[in-house]
Design a protein around this motif. Structure first.
Motif, PDB file in Angstrom:
ATOM      1  N   UNK A 689      13.635 113.420-108.316  1.00  0.00           N
ATOM      2  CA  UNK A 689      13.074 112.123-108.727  1.00  0.00           C
ATOM      3  C   UNK A 689      14.114 111.003-108.671  1.00  0.00           C
ATOM      4  N   UNK A 690      15.164 111.185-107.869  1.00  0.00           N
ATOM      5  CA  UNK A 690      16.238 110.197-107.837  1.00  0.00           C
ATOM      6  C   UNK A 690      16.221 109.449-106.499  1.00  0.00           C
ATOM      7  N   UNK A 691      16.743 108.225-106.539  1.00  0.00           N
ATOM      8  CA  UNK A 691      16.888 107.429-105.326  1.00  0.00           C
ATOM      9  C   UNK A 691      18.162 106.610-105.447  1.00  0.00           C
ATOM     10  N   UNK A 692      18.628 106.105-104.312  1.00  0.00           N
ATOM     11  CA  UNK A 692      19.861 105.332-104.294  1.00  0.00           C
ATOM     12  C   UNK A 692      19.568 103.850-104.061  1.00  0.00           C
ATOM     13  N   UNK A 693      20.267 103.028-104.849  1.00  0.00           N
ATOM     14  CA  UNK A 693      20.286 101.583-104.611  1.00  0.00           C
ATOM     15  C   UNK A 693      21.697 101.234-104.137  1.00  0.00           C
ATOM     16  N   UNK A 706      31.027  93.687 -96.328  1.00  0.00           N
ATOM     17  CA  UNK A 706      31.878  94.726 -95.743  1.00  0.00           C
ATOM     18  C   UNK A 706      31.309  96.126 -95.986  1.00  0.00           C
ATOM     19  N   UNK A 707      30.421  96.249 -96.963  1.00  0.00           N
ATOM     20  CA  UNK A 707      29.832  97.545 -97.248  1.00  0.00           C
ATOM     21  C   UNK A 707      28.996  97.487 -98.509  1.00  0.00           C
ATOM     22  N   UNK A 708      28.558  98.658 -98.965  1.00  0.00           N
ATOM     23  CA  UNK A 708      27.723  98.760-100.156  1.00  0.00           C
ATOM     24  C   UNK A 708      28.220  99.919-101.020  1.00  0.00           C
ATOM     25  N   UNK A 709      28.049  99.751-102.334  1.00  0.00           N
ATOM     26  CA  UNK A 709      28.315 100.853-103.245  1.00  0.00           C
ATOM     27  C   UNK A 709      26.985 101.503-103.591  1.00  0.00           C
ATOM     28  N   UNK A 710      26.888 102.814-103.367  1.00  0.00           N
ATOM     29  CA  UNK A 710      25.656 103.554-103.661  1.00  0.00           C
ATOM     30  C   UNK A 710      25.570 103.805-105.159  1.00  0.00           C
ATOM     31  N   UNK A 738      27.031 117.542-110.896  1.00  0.00           N
ATOM     32  CA  UNK A 738      27.508 118.177-109.660  1.00  0.00           C
ATOM     33  C   UNK A 738      26.411 118.217-108.596  1.00  0.00           C
ATOM     34  N   UNK A 739      25.218 118.787-108.871  1.00  0.00           N
ATOM     35  CA  UNK A 739      24.170 118.745-107.831  1.00  0.00           C
ATOM     36  C   UNK A 739      23.707 117.323-107.541  1.00  0.00           C
ATOM     37  N   UNK A 740      23.682 116.443-108.575  1.00  0.00           N
ATOM     38  CA  UNK A 740      23.292 115.057-108.337  1.00  0.00           C
ATOM     39  C   UNK A 740      24.292 114.359-107.416  1.00  0.00           C
ATOM     40  N   UNK A 741      25.597 114.601-107.661  1.00  0.00           N
ATOM     41  CA  UNK A 741      26.618 113.981-106.816  1.00  0.00           C
ATOM     42  C   UNK A 741      26.545 114.468-105.385  1.00  0.00           C
ATOM     43  N   UNK A 742      26.269 115.738-105.185  1.00  0.00           N
ATOM     44  CA  UNK A 742      26.136 116.271-103.821  1.00  0.00           C
ATOM     45  C   UNK A 742      24.946 115.637-103.116  1.00  0.00           C
ATOM     46  N   UNK A 743      23.842 115.509-103.850  1.00  0.00           N
ATOM     47  CA  UNK A 743      22.669 114.881-103.233  1.00  0.00           C
ATOM     48  C   UNK A 743      22.967 113.417-102.879  1.00  0.00           C
ATOM     49  N   UNK A 744      23.610 112.682-103.781  1.00  0.00           N
ATOM     50  CA  UNK A 744      23.914 111.277-103.527  1.00  0.00           C
ATOM     51  C   UNK A 744      24.817 111.134-102.302  1.00  0.00           C
ATOM     52  N   UNK A 745      25.766 112.004-102.141  1.00  0.00           N
ATOM     53  CA  UNK A 745      26.678 111.949-100.996  1.00  0.00           C
ATOM     54  C   UNK A 745      25.915 112.150 -99.693  1.00  0.00           C
ATOM     55  N   UNK A 746      25.035 113.155 -99.655  1.00  0.00           N
ATOM     56  CA  UNK A 746      24.262 113.405 -98.427  1.00  0.00           C
ATOM     57  C   UNK A 746      23.313 112.250 -98.130  1.00  0.00           C
ATOM     58  N   UNK A 747      22.633 111.747 -99.170  1.00  0.00           N
ATOM     59  CA  UNK A 747      21.653 110.686 -98.975  1.00  0.00           C
ATOM     60  C   UNK A 747      22.318 109.392 -98.535  1.00  0.00           C
TER      61      UNK A 747
END
Length: 928
Positions: A689-693, A706-710, A738-747
């Motif tokens: 149920x998570x998404x990145x802004x 120059x870029x964006x912070x997720x 830990x699983x949330x951080x891995x998902x955020x990195x891939x996304x």
């Protein structure tokens, strides 16, 4: 004319005949022991020796006969006589060796007699002399008959080679036969001179014939030597085969495993007993080395023995080691090793091993040794001391052991009951007297008492005294009592230790949960009975898990011991500090002015644990969160009171950690809400149920993106978007980060790969991800799956990541940076060791914390920002200002030299699609 006989040639002829006969018989024994060409070679050698011997005997006799006339010999008939003798001898000897039957022996004798007769007649015919021979046929026939008979007897004896000296006897008979026939035949012939006959020119002079005879004799001697040599070789080989057969019979019928190995320890022969002893058939062991089967613990010793053996330092050895059987089990093997050498040589060629299963013997030896050790221990070093008390006189006999267990030499203690009583601890004297009187009075079957006795050095030791009255008089009055003293000091010490361990933490020595609960209950009883108050402090260490995971459990244990020491130094006498488990501690305060004391103690605890800890040269920092409950007002029983302190602890953690909170009514609801949120968070992780802004980062020099912070967002199905401030700390506390951080990195990598140009994406990495194995693999997998260039990914870390195992984290960061990934230090300036981290790792970016940006209008704050910018410039790092919310702040950070800015003034966090549009519009505006 007068004929003359030279009788000296007779012994020579007989000797030649015997040597040739004996040689022929010895050679013929090898005929049927050989095969192929070798058979014919031996047969020819035997026939030549016999035939040539007869021929030589004949012509030696002829040379010794001088008829008084000129004589010569026909060459052809002389050669014919030799061939007749050789061929006849070959056939006769072959026939005699073919069968031992008398008929065959007679047939061989007839053949040899015919050959001998033909040879003699041809020889006589070869004589060239001017005379007419006259033959006495009856004498010749008699000589031939006797000769043939002796020859038959000789062949019968020769065929029975089991008889002793059969060959010598047979050779002697043949010699008598041949020589007798020859000389009898010569005696039967008479030469009558014929003066009318013309003078004959001899074709073979007597000298040439003598030379031929000499050559023949030398040949026979050579064959004799050959026969002797071959015979000895065959006997030696036969003896060797017999020896080998006996050895093999012994090796293959013994219960021990017999092994022959060469000098490189490779086994070349293994006896069949290997199946019974080791479970392996011989063919499975041949070609192996003993070390392949020896137990790993015994390999070194056995290899040393084998090395000494094959290198000649020792001749033999007996070793005992464990061998692996085919079924995988181990058996004890006694190996008897002996060097082997070639016969007549000192050079070693290998060694022989005899392996015997001694497993049962070893077990018996071990059992016997254990029994002997137990007996020796009981007799020699046991703790029993003996005493024998004469009750009417009070005299006591004390054994040497009784006295030595108190540190005295034998005889130093007076043998009287009063001396024993004086050594008893004053506190135990009354108990000892009472138990003695109970037994002497018949109220107890034996006397048994644990007491302390004074040692020679002044200290006391615990003794178990046991005794029994063994003699009474007719009236029942006790006369004699015997007993033992057993030193139970160690047992008592162990009991005290067990009592201590039952109520104290093994690692820190602090009271454990059981003792804490007991003391909390007593304080509750005292408070309710006397009407005063007390406090309970529930303490939980901050960042302890990071230290324990990164530096290991030994370092974590050292940290917990150091924390226990500091907590103990803070509390007062009468208070209790306990370790409840893990990194949880609790304190019970008994002071009457409780509220102030509780506040002061909580502050002192926080300050005491705030200073860095030195763990074997590594400096680490932890904090502590404290929840305080006051009894009995915050709980009517110990369990409820501590539960409320625990609720206050959660409130302290939610308030930012490293602080304390008192329990307040209503906190239960907050904790319940927190528990509900944790359940929802776990469900959200499961359902995704998570998404990145993405919040834009603006390059101030070009005013472009120059870029964006997720930034992570949780879209709750009921509550909508949940603030990261609410769920991120909870995710870190529960490990879900830990699983949330891995998902955020891939996304983030997946979505950034669709952005054009060199726009970078920054992803925050928590300390928990660094302490969990697999971060580097996760980063590489995310880049590979998305196709994003490594230089477009930026990992943001805070100094909390480096607090634990800074060396390990730094090494990981270097490896990530080597891939081309950029590393940024987030929230710079909020920690006490930020400058130290800048020195240890060259960050690509430094992000100034929003607390500095919000007060940048202040001159002191601006100076700090200016210093950070200068420091970053010298390090080659870009400087990003976070939390820019108004134009004044933006102007100030431009003036101080920041290279990038980020904040709500520039843009709020945007969904991925809007972030892409924002970057495009910003680029167009900058170009216009």
């Amino acid at each position: 004319m007068t004929e003359e006989h030279h009788w000296w040639v007779v012994p020579l002829a007989i000797l030649v005949c015997w040597v040739s006969s004996h040689t022929a018989l010895r050679l013929v024994r090898h005929v049927f022991r050989s095969q192929g060409f070798e058979t014919w070679a031996w047969l020819f050698a035997a026939g030549f020796s016999a035939g040539a011997g007869m021929w030589s005997t004949h012509f030696i006799g002829m040379l010794g006969y001088d008829p008084g006339l000129a004589t010569g010999y026909d060459l052809t008939l002389t050669v014919v006589s030799l061939l007749v003798g050789i061929l006849g001898s070959m056939v006769a000897l072959a026939l005699s060796r073919w069968s031992a039957a008398p008929a065959v022996a007679v047939a061989a004798a007839v053949i040899l007699g015919i050959s001998m007769t033909g040879m003699h007649l041809a020889g006589m015919a070869s004589l060239q002399v001017a005379a007419t021979p006259v033959m006495n046929w009856p004498l010749l026939a008699t000589a031939l008959l006797i000769g043939w008979s002796l020859t038959a007897i000789a062949f019968v004896i020769f065929a029975r080679d089991t008889l002793r000296y059969a060959t010598t006897v047979a050779a002697t008979l043949l010699t008598i036969s041949v020589a007798g026939v020859h000389f009898a035949a010569m005696g039967a012939a008479e030469l009558i001179p014929n003066m009318a006959a013309p003078e004959i020119a001899p074709s073979l002079p007597r000298f040439a014939l003598a030379s031929g005879i000499a050559a023949t004799m030398l040949t026979i001697v050579g064959f004799a030597g050959l026969a002797l040599f071959v015979d000895r070789m065959r006997r030696a080989n036969q003896a060797l085969r017999t020896s080998e057969a006996a050895y093999r019979l012994l090796a293959e019928n013994t219960k021990d495993v017999i092994i022959w190995s060469d000098l490189d320890t490779i086994r070349r022969y293994v006896s069949p007993a290997s199946v019974a002893v080791l479970g392996y058939p011989p063919e499975d062991i041949i070609g192996t080395r003993p070390i392949d089967f020896v137990h790993p613990e015994d390999v070194a010793q056995h290899r040393h023995v084998l090395s000494d053996l094959v290198e000649g330092r020792i001749e033999g050895a007996i070793t005992t080691q464990r061998y692996r059987r085919q079924d995988g089990s181990w058996v004890w093997i006694e190996a008897c090793l002996k060097v082997t050498r070639l016969p007549g040589s000192s050079k070693p060629i290998g060694y022989v091993s005899s392996l015997r299963d001694v497993t049962d013997r070893k077990a018996a030896e071990t059992a016997l040794r254990s029994s002997e050790e137990r007996l020796a221990f009981a007799l020699d070093s046991g703790s029993d001391g003996l005493w024998d008390w004469d009750l009417p006189t009070g005299k006591v006999w004390l054994s040497d052991r009784w006295q030595s267990m108190l540190g005295y030499e034998p005889g130093e203690i007076e043998g009287h009951i009063e001396a024993c009583e004086q050594l008893t601890h004053p506190v135990d004297v009354v108990t000892v007297r009472r138990l003695l009187l109970d037994h002497i009075g018949g109220r107890t079957p034996i006397f048994e008492c644990e007491l302390r006795m004074r040692k020679k050095d002044g200290g006391h030791t615990w003794i178990l005294s046991r005794g029994k009255v063994v003699t009474r008089d007719a009236t029942g009055r006790p006369l004699r009592m015997v007993g033992t003293h057993i030193d139970i000091a160690e047992r008592k010490h162990a009991e005290h230790q067990l009592e201590h361990l039952a109520t104290h933490d093994v690692l820190t020595g602090l009271p454990n949960r059981a003792l804490f609960r007991d003391r909390l209950g007593r304080e509750m009883d005292n408070a309710q009975r006397r009407g005063h108050i007390f406090a309970v402090l529930a303490c939980d260490l901050d960042r302890f898990k990071a230290v324990n995971d990164s530096l290991g459990h030994p370092a974590g244990d050292s940290l917990l011991r150091a924390v226990a020491e500091r907590l103990t130094s803070v509390i007062h006498e009468g208070d209790t500090v306990a370790r409840l488990g893990g990194d949880e501690f609790a304190i019970v305060l008994r002071e009457p002015d409780l509220l102030q004391t509780a506040t002061t103690t909580a502050q002192q605890v926080i300050e005491a644990l705030q200073s860095p800890f030195d763990l074997g040269g590594r400096s680490v920092s932890v904090g502590v969160s404290i929840g305080i409950a006051v009894g009995p007002q915050d709980g009517g029983d110990p369990d409820q009171l501590f539960k409320n302190a625990d609720i206050a602890l959660y409130r302290a953690k939610a308030a930012g950690r490293n602080t304390f909170r008192f329990y307040e009514p209503g906190m239960d609801a907050a904790i319940a809400a927190r528990n509900v949120l944790e359940l929802d968070l776990r469900e959200a992780v499961r359902l995704g149920q998570f998404e990145l802004y993405y919040q834009p980062i603006i390059e101030l020099a070009t005013d472009t993106t120059s870029g964006f912070e997720a930034l992570m967002r949780w879209r709750h199905p009921v509550k909508g978007l949940v603030s990261p401030a609410d769920f991120i700390p909870l995710a870190e506390e529960t490990g879900l980060i830990v699983p949330l951080g891995s998902w955020a990195l891939r996304e983030a990598c997946r979505e950034a790969a669709a952005w054009p140009g060199d726009l970078r994406v920054a992803v925050n990495v928590s300390a928990a991800q660094f302490t969990t194995p697999g971060l580097e693999h996760c980063v590489v997998s995310a880049l590979a799956a998305s196709g994003l260039r490594p230089d477009r990914l930026e990992l943001e870390i805070t100094e909390s990541v480096l607090i634990g195992d800074a060396d390990s984290v730094t090494a990981c960061l270097h490896r990530l940076r080597a891939l081309g990934i950029r590393i940024a230090l987030d929230d710079f300036g909020t920690g006490y060791s930020s400058l130290n981290y800048l020195r240890r790792f060259p960050f690509d970016k430094i992000k100034i914390d929003r607390s500095f940006v919000s007060e940048i209008a202040d001159a002191d704050t601006a100076a700090i920002v200016r210093a950070i910018v200068g420091l970053g410039g010298r390090m080659g790092a870009s400087i990003t200002a976070e939390g820019v919310e108004n134009d004044v702040q933006l102007s100030c950070i431009r003036r101080e030299g920041c290279t990038e800015a980020q904040g709500y003034l520039l843009s709020r966090p945007l969904p991925a699609l809007e972030a892409f549009e924002f970057a495009s519009n910003r680029k167009q505006s900058a170009a216009a």
